[in-house]
Design a protein around this motif. Structure first.
Motif, PDB file in Angstrom:
ATOM      1  N   GLY A 176       0.795  -1.220   0.000  1.00 30.07           N
ATOM      2  CA  GLY A 176       0.000   0.000   0.000  1.00 30.07           C
ATOM      3  C   GLY A 176       0.827   1.269   0.000  1.00 30.07           C
ATOM      4  O   GLY A 176       0.281   2.374   0.116  1.00 30.07           O
ATOM      5  N   LYS A 177       2.130   1.138  -0.144  1.00 26.78           N
ATOM      6  CA  LYS A 177       3.019   2.292  -0.110  1.00 26.78           C
ATOM      7  C   LYS A 177       3.938   2.235  -1.323  1.00 26.78           C
ATOM      8  O   LYS A 177       4.755   1.330  -1.447  1.00 26.78           O
ATOM      9  CB  LYS A 177       3.847   2.291   1.174  1.00 26.78           C
ATOM     10  N   ALA A 178       3.803   3.180  -2.212  1.00 27.71           N
ATOM     11  CA  ALA A 178       4.642   3.197  -3.401  1.00 27.71           C
ATOM     12  C   ALA A 178       6.090   3.474  -3.016  1.00 27.71           C
ATOM     13  O   ALA A 178       6.364   4.234  -2.080  1.00 27.71           O
ATOM     14  CB  ALA A 178       4.158   4.262  -4.377  1.00 27.71           C
ATOM     15  N   PRO A 179       7.050   2.863  -3.712  1.00 31.24           N
ATOM     16  CA  PRO A 179       8.459   3.164  -3.436  1.00 31.24           C
ATOM     17  C   PRO A 179       8.797   4.581  -3.850  1.00 31.24           C
ATOM     18  O   PRO A 179       8.126   5.174  -4.702  1.00 31.24           O
ATOM     19  CB  PRO A 179       9.199   2.138  -4.296  1.00 31.24           C
ATOM     20  N   ARG A 180       9.843   5.145  -3.260  1.00 30.01           N
ATOM     21  CA  ARG A 180      10.255   6.496  -3.630  1.00 30.01           C
ATOM     22  C   ARG A 180      10.846   6.521  -5.034  1.00 30.01           C
ATOM     23  O   ARG A 180      10.532   7.396  -5.836  1.00 30.01           O
ATOM     24  CB  ARG A 180      11.260   7.028  -2.606  1.00 30.01           C
ATOM     25  N   ARG A 181      11.728   5.569  -5.328  1.00 29.59           N
ATOM     26  CA  ARG A 181      12.252   5.430  -6.686  1.00 29.59           C
ATOM     27  C   ARG A 181      11.336   4.488  -7.469  1.00 29.59           C
ATOM     28  O   ARG A 181      10.618   3.663  -6.896  1.00 29.59           O
ATOM     29  CB  ARG A 181      13.662   4.850  -6.669  1.00 29.59           C
ATOM     30  N   SER A 182      11.405   4.561  -8.764  1.00 26.10           N
ATOM     31  CA  SER A 182      10.674   3.611  -9.598  1.00 26.10           C
ATOM     32  C   SER A 182      11.372   2.260  -9.582  1.00 26.10           C
ATOM     33  O   SER A 182      12.608   2.181  -9.497  1.00 26.10           O
ATOM     34  CB  SER A 182      10.582   4.137 -11.034  1.00 26.10           C
ATOM     35  N   VAL A 183      10.595   1.194  -9.659  1.00 25.72           N
ATOM     36  CA  VAL A 183      11.123  -0.167  -9.698  1.00 25.72           C
ATOM     37  C   VAL A 183      10.674  -0.812 -11.003  1.00 25.72           C
ATOM     38  O   VAL A 183       9.473  -0.892 -11.279  1.00 25.72           O
ATOM     39  CB  VAL A 183      10.655  -1.003  -8.499  1.00 25.72           C
ATOM     40  N   LEU A 184      11.639  -1.234 -11.806  1.00 29.26           N
ATOM     41  CA  LEU A 184      11.346  -1.860 -13.097  1.00 29.26           C
ATOM     42  C   LEU A 184      11.571  -3.357 -12.978  1.00 29.26           C
ATOM     43  O   LEU A 184      12.667  -3.809 -12.623  1.00 29.26           O
ATOM     44  CB  LEU A 184      12.240  -1.260 -14.183  1.00 29.26           C
ATOM     45  N   GLU A 242      14.409  -1.351   0.233  1.00 32.71           N
ATOM     46  CA  GLU A 242      15.391  -0.499   0.888  1.00 32.71           C
ATOM     47  C   GLU A 242      16.164   0.339  -0.128  1.00 32.71           C
ATOM     48  O   GLU A 242      16.415   1.525   0.105  1.00 32.71           O
ATOM     49  CB  GLU A 242      16.348  -1.337   1.727  1.00 32.71           C
ATOM     50  N   ILE A 243      16.535  -0.266  -1.255  1.00 34.57           N
ATOM     51  CA  ILE A 243      17.245   0.499  -2.288  1.00 34.57           C
ATOM     52  C   ILE A 243      16.343   1.600  -2.842  1.00 34.57           C
ATOM     53  O   ILE A 243      16.768   2.743  -3.041  1.00 34.57           O
ATOM     54  CB  ILE A 243      17.701  -0.431  -3.426  1.00 34.57           C
ATOM     55  N   ALA A 244      15.092   1.241  -3.086  1.00 34.71           N
ATOM     56  CA  ALA A 244      14.165   2.197  -3.694  1.00 34.71           C
ATOM     57  C   ALA A 244      13.829   3.359  -2.764  1.00 34.71           C
ATOM     58  O   ALA A 244      13.558   4.472  -3.241  1.00 34.71           O
ATOM     59  CB  ALA A 244      12.883   1.474  -4.112  1.00 34.71           C
ATOM     60  N   ASP A 245      13.861   3.133  -1.461  1.00 34.32           N
ATOM     61  CA  ASP A 245      13.454   4.168  -0.511  1.00 34.32           C
ATOM     62  C   ASP A 245      14.614   4.927   0.113  1.00 34.32           C
ATOM     63  O   ASP A 245      14.399   5.875   0.880  1.00 34.32           O
ATOM     64  CB  ASP A 245      12.606   3.546   0.606  1.00 34.32           C
TER      65      ASP A 245
END
Length: 546
Positions: free
Chosen positions: A360-368, A517-520
């Motif tokens: 329910g929480k989008a990551p800060r960076r985009s994840v492909l 963790e990487i994305a946030d």
């Protein structure tokens, strides 16, 4: 992709996707979804998912349908889920002919399947090369190790003979880089050689008997095609002509100033620095190959980031979708289903995407999320994407790769290849700890796994990368080595292996925690200052300043 193949693919894919989506929520359902994904992708219907085959296309459409259900956005070409990857395939048309010729001695033929296996070069359909042989040790040129195996040798217009592998005293992953066949051919080409022969060490044949290659010697080798149709091969005029066994090597070294046994003894020391010299014989080699063009595709979906400043940066989570297709039968079965290699990795990728959405929480960076083709043919889909990304190249900040988790036991440790070379190490360590899993060093350095999976193609364009493997504790060593010995690239890599789908769910949770963790994180991953691979490939802004 033809309309009938697309229709059949979507029909089959949506049937299975619907059943998986209908599962209830919770940890057990996650294991059930892993089971559903693996069962479909490793079914005989897909005929081993070889790149460019109808079975692969069905698998690709299955993954696209899953991405759509999970709420990802298409991240392929032209607003689609697919990034087309144009391929060129080559294989031996016959057993070839390899004859050793020495002054004052009778010709010595090398026997197919016992002494020699023909290479699979791209380029002309027939090659006839007759040239002197020069032994160049491991064929390593390494400024970092103050090593040049070509020093003092003239190999221009000659065929170089290289030992497989690299010196055991090299750091594990650096050794894997220098052991890689592409690295060795590039050096041979740079020094003017017209061909390369790779020679097994006794330790190679202890792990895998040379004769085992007879089952798959006519499988297709592949590369991707450049826009002008030429094969992507930087050393096309210096082909690998053949692989030679220990028995064949003794013939190569006959009459030389050192025997092959003496060379091996020196090579197996930590320094790995055998004498290098011209051999007494020349090689007369004739190779005939057949080629064909194929079309395949990567499958890409993106979960857009939420941070206005960071969503333009992209964390790539990759896994290979292909396997090796259909080969001559073993015990009556010729379909190589690839359940662990790598239906398990794709199932993990899909579960990671589900976990992001379920949070329910989008990551800060985009994840492909990227399912790639052609890994089994030389990491081709990953290389094609890394060099022709569907997002801006500068936006790619990290790659986490999922390949062949051995999901036949309750693993309690993992190996994160390459993580310690960048700030990714902290993310991996914390993610594993949250799942109560230990982080272990590479337990099989002799396999050179760091250069043998898709993350390495991201390393080569400067992106900090890692891939996770289930570890050797809690019976893992016996499971892993047993799989390599019995079912790796064989039809028995199927659903009958006693797969622990709860272990698959656990593996997915760890990889979700890493990617999250990487994305946030506030800062994008950086290579460690002075790192070997960071020094070779990294963009300056991607290296830590201390």
């Amino acid at each position: 992709m033809s309309s009938y193949r697309l229709a059949a693919a979507l029909s089959a894919a949506m049937l299975v996707a619907g059943s998986a989506a209908a599962e209830t929520s919770g940890p057990q359902a996650s294991a059930d979804r892993v089971r559903a994904h693996v069962a479909f992708l490793a079914s005989d219907l897909l005929q081993g998912r070889e790149a460019g085959s109808p079975g692969y296309d069905i698998a690709a459409n299955y993954v696209a349908s899953q991405f759509a259900q999970l709420g990802l956005k298409p991240a392929g070409a032209d607003g689609s889920w697919f990034q087309p990857v144009p391929l060129l395939a080559a294989r031996p048309a016959d057993e070839g002919k390899f004859v050793l010729k020495a002054k004052g001695a009778a010709d010595v033929p090398l026997v197919f399947g016992e002494d020699v296996m023909p290479g699979k070069p791209f380029g002309p359909g027939e090659r006839h090369i007759s040239a002197p042989l020069v032994f160049v040790g491991f064929g390593v040129v390494s400024p970092e190790h103050k090593r040049d195996d070509y020093k003092g040798l003239n190999v221009k217009g000659k065929i170089v003979v290289v030992l497989s592998g690299a010196p055991s005293g090299f750091q594990t992953e650096e050794r894997a880089y220098y052991a890689n066949g592409r690295t060795k051919r590039a050096q041979a080409a740079a020094h003017g050689a017209v061909g390369l022969i790779s020679v097994n060490l006794p330790s190679d044949e202890k792990r895998r008997p040379f004769a085992d290659g007879k089952r798959t010697w006519q499988s297709w080798a592949m590369t991707w095609r450049r826009p002008d149709g030429a094969p992507n091969d930087a050393a096309i005029d210096t082909p690998q002509l053949a692989a030679v066994s220990v028995a064949g090597a003794e013939k190569l070294f006959a009459g030389a100033r050192k025997t092959f046994a003496e060379v091996v003894a020196a090579a197996e020391k930590p320094k790995g620095d055998p004498p290098r010299f011209a051999l007494a014989a020349s090689l007369d080699a004739t190779l005939r190959t057949e080629t064909t063009t194929l079309e395949s595709a990567n499958v890409a979906g993106v979960l857009e980031g939420s941070d206005p400043k960071l969503k333009g940066e992209v964390v790539v989570l990759s896994a290979h979708l292909d396997h090796i297709g259909v080969t001559p039968p073993v015990d009556g079965d010729g379909v190589n289903n690839g359940a662990l290699d790598n239906a398990g990795g794709i199932a993990t990728t899909l579960e990671v995407a589900r976990a992001f959405q379920a949070s329910g929480k989008a990551p800060r960076r985009s994840v492909l999320f990227l399912a790639v083709t052609g890994e089994e043919k030389g990491l081709l889909g990953a290389e094609y994407f890394a060099r022709n990304p569907t997002a801006p190249a500068s936006a790619l900040v990290a790659n986490v790769n999922l390949d062949m988790p051995i999901l036949t036991y309750d693993f309690v440790d993992v190996v994160a290849f390459g993580a310690e070379r960048s700030s990714l190490a902290g993310a991996v360590r914390r993610a594993a700890a949250r799942e109560g899993v230990a982080l272990s060093p590479d337990p099989m350095p002799e396999e050179g796994l760091f250069t043998r999976s898709d993350h390495f193609r991201f390393v080569e364009v400067g992106v900090p990368s890692t891939f996770l493997m289930t570890g050797f504790q809690n019976g893992g060593e016996a499971k892993f080595r047993g799989f390599l010995a019995k079912c790796y690239h064989k039809p028995c890599d199927d659903l009958s292996q006693g797969i622990d789908y709860a272990a698959g769910a656990k593996f997915a949770r760890i990889n979700y925690e890493i990617a999250r963790e990487i994305a946030d994180a506030d800062e994008r991953p950086l290579w460690n200052k002075g790192d070997f691979f960071g020094g070779k490939f990294a963009r300056p802004q991607a290296v830590a300043d201390r």
